[in-house]
Enzyme design. Sequence first.
Site, PDB file in Angstrom:
ATOM      1  N   ASP A  60       0.872  -1.163   0.000  1.00  0.00           N
ATOM      2  CA  ASP A  60       0.000   0.000   0.000  1.00  0.00           C
ATOM      3  C   ASP A  60       0.915   1.221   0.000  1.00  0.00           C
ATOM      4  O   ASP A  60       2.122   1.106   0.269  1.00  0.00           O
ATOM      5  CB  ASP A  60      -0.888  -0.022   1.245  1.00  0.00           C
TER       6      ASP A  60
ATOM      7  N   ASP B 182      -1.191  -0.484   6.106  1.00  0.00           N
ATOM      8  CA  ASP B 182      -1.313   0.188   7.406  1.00  0.00           C
ATOM      9  C   ASP B 182      -2.750   0.203   7.913  1.00  0.00           C
ATOM     10  O   ASP B 182      -2.999   0.690   9.006  1.00  0.00           O
ATOM     11  CB  ASP B 182      -0.814   1.628   7.301  1.00  0.00           C
TER      12      ASP B 182
ATOM     13  N   ASP C 245      -0.159   5.187   0.883  1.00  0.00           N
ATOM     14  CA  ASP C 245      -0.400   6.140   1.962  1.00  0.00           C
ATOM     15  C   ASP C 245      -0.300   5.447   3.314  1.00  0.00           C
ATOM     16  O   ASP C 245      -1.032   4.502   3.598  1.00  0.00           O
ATOM     17  CB  ASP C 245      -1.792   6.771   1.817  1.00  0.00           C
TER      18      ASP C 245
END
Length: 330
Positions: free
Chosen positions: A15, A214, A17
């Site tokens: 991922d 995250d 961001d």
Amino acid sequence: MSDDLASGYDLVIFDLDGVVYLIDKPIPGAAEAVERLRADGTPVAYATNNASRRAADVAALLTGMGVPAQPDEVLNSAGAAAAVLAQRFPAGSPVLVVGAEALRAEVREVGLTPVSTFEDQPVAVVQGYGPEVGWQILAEAALSVRAGATWVATNTDRTLPSPRGPLPGNGSLVAVLRTALDREPDLVVGKPEPGLFTTAASLSNSERPLAVGDRLDTDIQGAVGAGMDSLLVLTGVSGPAELLAAPPERRPTFVSADLSGLFRPADEARLPLRAEEAGGWRLAGAALSGEGDPVTALRLLCGTVWDGVPLKDLTADSPAATDLFKNWGL
């Protein structure tokens, strides 16, 4: 042959961001982690729900941060949503775009016609994150969906990470239409749907990919749905308290403070850790004492909470444990 976590996989899907960067600044150690994977011969891919940048722009942004990337290594929800629409509607069909110019460009590239008003009689509404999205375009979208247009959301992330803390994401903007229309989108394309992960694995001919994210509700749930192992890094949205409370479909295979966990033994990150003592910590029932690496304590607590001990019953029996609980909001 290395025995670190990453060496057990033939593809690492990141991922962006909250994992590689925050908005437009690299997270410390991210560039070094990607460079090390490449040096070890491990392919990488990037799967992002952010629909405000095209793949080429994402690759250029990463490269500018010192994380070399090619457009074909980037899969984003904007491109995936446009591809879905192109499969469903004839070339030239009008599609009302709620989001950034990148999403309009993706719609245009697949042969559809981006429009911005209800009077254009759109056959579909595609909604992605854009910092300039406001009431006017949301009103046009509401009218269009109510008139029968298919409603496709690129993703439903409630927030997006930033150096100042979580900010409203596309899911918050989708919630505006959900409230106005009293219904759900017809289709959500991005994570936690497994498509971005499975496409990344297919393009790399990967048989054993690892997803790194995250967020438990998108990255990790998407990896679980795709049947992939996953690593949660604590540099973005989801924190220790959320991990402890995670239902089975949102539980990662591994957890680490940051991407350096990729290069330590897998058993130092594996979840859950079921033991009475580890790394200077001791767990007696629901009571944590001792001191040491916070991630080791988190893994121990996941072991007991996921085995059925209520989160509210956890107690701290040492100054270090008390500080951890306070920092984690327990």
